[in-house]
Design a protein around this motif. Sequence first.
Motif, PDB file in Angstrom:
ATOM      1  N   LEU A   7       0.827  -1.209   0.000  1.00  0.00           N
ATOM      2  CA  LEU A   7       0.000   0.000   0.000  1.00  0.00           C
ATOM      3  C   LEU A   7       0.861   1.258   0.000  1.00  0.00           C
ATOM      4  O   LEU A   7       0.561   2.238  -0.684  1.00  0.00           O
ATOM      5  CB  LEU A   7      -0.946  -0.005   1.202  1.00  0.00           C
ATOM      6  CG  LEU A   7      -2.071  -1.028   1.137  1.00  0.00           C
ATOM      7  CD1 LEU A   7      -2.806  -1.121   2.466  1.00  0.00           C
ATOM      8  CD2 LEU A   7      -3.033  -0.705   0.009  1.00  0.00           C
ATOM      9  N   GLU A  10       2.170   1.860  -3.391  1.00  0.00           N
ATOM     10  CA  GLU A  10       1.115   2.460  -4.212  1.00  0.00           C
ATOM     11  C   GLU A  10       0.959   3.946  -3.877  1.00  0.00           C
ATOM     12  O   GLU A  10       0.787   4.775  -4.764  1.00  0.00           O
ATOM     13  CB  GLU A  10      -0.210   1.719  -4.016  1.00  0.00           C
ATOM     14  CG  GLU A  10      -1.317   2.190  -4.921  1.00  0.00           C
ATOM     15  CD  GLU A  10      -1.078   1.928  -6.405  1.00  0.00           C
ATOM     16  OE1 GLU A  10      -1.767   2.564  -7.223  1.00  0.00           O
ATOM     17  OE2 GLU A  10      -0.209   1.115  -6.762  1.00  0.00           O
ATOM     18  N   ARG A  13       3.618   5.829  -5.699  1.00  0.00           N
ATOM     19  CA  ARG A  13       3.306   6.000  -7.129  1.00  0.00           C
ATOM     20  C   ARG A  13       2.253   7.091  -7.333  1.00  0.00           C
ATOM     21  O   ARG A  13       2.390   7.946  -8.220  1.00  0.00           O
ATOM     22  CB  ARG A  13       2.835   4.674  -7.737  1.00  0.00           C
ATOM     23  CG  ARG A  13       3.955   3.667  -7.967  1.00  0.00           C
ATOM     24  CD  ARG A  13       3.467   2.454  -8.760  1.00  0.00           C
ATOM     25  NE  ARG A  13       2.554   1.613  -8.003  1.00  0.00           N
ATOM     26  CZ  ARG A  13       2.920   0.688  -7.125  1.00  0.00           C
ATOM     27  NH1 ARG A  13       4.200   0.475  -6.890  1.00  0.00           N
ATOM     28  NH2 ARG A  13       2.023  -0.043  -6.495  1.00  0.00           N
ATOM     29  N   VAL A  14       1.223   7.066  -6.519  1.00  0.00           N
ATOM     30  CA  VAL A  14       0.168   8.074  -6.624  1.00  0.00           C
ATOM     31  C   VAL A  14       0.725   9.456  -6.286  1.00  0.00           C
ATOM     32  O   VAL A  14       0.439  10.444  -6.980  1.00  0.00           O
ATOM     33  CB  VAL A  14      -1.029   7.717  -5.717  1.00  0.00           C
ATOM     34  CG1 VAL A  14      -2.011   8.871  -5.606  1.00  0.00           C
ATOM     35  CG2 VAL A  14      -1.724   6.469  -6.230  1.00  0.00           C
TER      36      VAL A  14
END
Length: 90
Positions: A7, A10, A13-14
């Motif tokens: 998570l 992620e 990346r976001v």
Amino acid sequence: MEPLEGLRAEFDRVDAALLALFVQRMRLSAQIDEVKRAQGLPVYDAAREQAVLNKMTALSPEEFSGAARRLWTLILQLSREIQESGSNRC
């Protein structure tokens, strides 16, 4: 990979994508400043900012609409600061 690590990856990346889009928006703000100055227009356009806030709030999922409105209020404030400073730096 543990679920938390996945998570967080992620998130990373976001966050990178958000930053790239934020920089793009701030550069557009600087360009808008140049056009407004050339046309003798004021930096602050209350009707336009209200329309942007309303649109972005409406596009947000209901559970995040308050947070989205606060985020866009800050983004618009930062855009104004760039335009008021006459540069691409806050």
